[in-house]
Design an enzyme around this catalytic site. Sequence first.
Site, mmCIF file in Angstrom:
data_model
loop_
_atom_site.group_PDB
_atom_site.id
_atom_site.type_symbol
_atom_site.label_atom_id
_atom_site.label_comp_id
_atom_site.label_asym_id
_atom_site.label_seq_id
_atom_site.Cartn_x
_atom_site.Cartn_y
_atom_site.Cartn_z
ATOM 1 N N HIS A 140 69.605 25.715 -9.891
ATOM 2 C CA HIS A 140 69.883 24.285 -9.862
ATOM 3 C C HIS A 140 70.054 23.731 -11.276
ATOM 4 O O HIS A 140 70.952 22.926 -11.532
ATOM 5 C CB HIS A 140 68.755 23.534 -9.145
ATOM 6 C CG HIS A 140 68.840 23.583 -7.654
ATOM 7 N ND1 HIS A 140 68.666 24.750 -6.944
ATOM 8 C CD2 HIS A 140 69.089 22.609 -6.735
ATOM 9 C CE1 HIS A 140 68.801 24.493 -5.653
ATOM 10 N NE2 HIS A 140 69.061 23.215 -5.492
ATOM 11 N N HIS A 189 59.911 26.235 -9.194
ATOM 12 C CA HIS A 189 60.327 26.915 -10.423
ATOM 13 C C HIS A 189 59.257 26.733 -11.494
ATOM 14 O O HIS A 189 58.611 25.682 -11.583
ATOM 15 C CB HIS A 189 61.648 26.354 -10.952
ATOM 16 C CG HIS A 189 62.863 27.025 -10.406
ATOM 17 N ND1 HIS A 189 63.138 28.356 -10.620
ATOM 18 C CD2 HIS A 189 63.883 26.547 -9.654
ATOM 19 C CE1 HIS A 189 64.268 28.670 -10.017
ATOM 20 N NE2 HIS A 189 64.742 27.591 -9.419
#
Length: 227
Positions: A140, A189
């Site tokens: 992303h 993440h």
Amino acid sequence: MRSRMVEQGAVLAALAICAAGLLGFALLLGLASGEPHHFDTTVLLALRQPNGEPIGPHWLALAMRDITALGGMAVLTLAGLVAFGALALRRRWRAVWLLLLSLPGAMLLNTLLKQGFDRPRPDLVSRLAEVATSSFPSGHAMLSAVGYLTLGALLAAAAERRRDRGYILGVAVALTLLVGSSRVFLGVHWPSDVLAGWCLGAAWAMGCWLLLRAWPRRDRKPPPPEA
């Protein structure tokens, strides 16, 4: 003369961003293997309350889920297709090639890197979003940097006023930062994954821009014949 200086400044800035991004990514490679770094764990834990719930009001987590979708492959592909159609209608073929090179190439590169490093996702805090791939580097963060910076550069090139160009590029950078930050907030993440994605995404976007800029221009209209 002034326009030539502006172009030279843009090229130098792109080279600096590309070099800084590659250097930053290289420095973060050491965090992709082994135990999580203290920096990673400290940031993730700071975003959670003692009971494990995310910090801030309830709506903040919902907003972060919406923001993170802006860096998803579906949204970026749709935005790229819309921009592709608009540029093709205007016969901006160099810009079309830039889109075709930057975003699909970044998707392929990110997939290969994830498979190569195979870093596990964080399990230190609860995840607020579903994930299926490896963690390093953040897709992303990388794809939003490539997509929004590329689209921002194309839109800024068509703007006439400096403040308009600054606004467009500022929005592109802000979207990139928001998407990457949302991945850390959602607990999917490590912060170093996102930093690596930003670095590599910015370097890839600027590298593609410089490569297309070095190619001969073929979308310029020939000068009109003399009367």
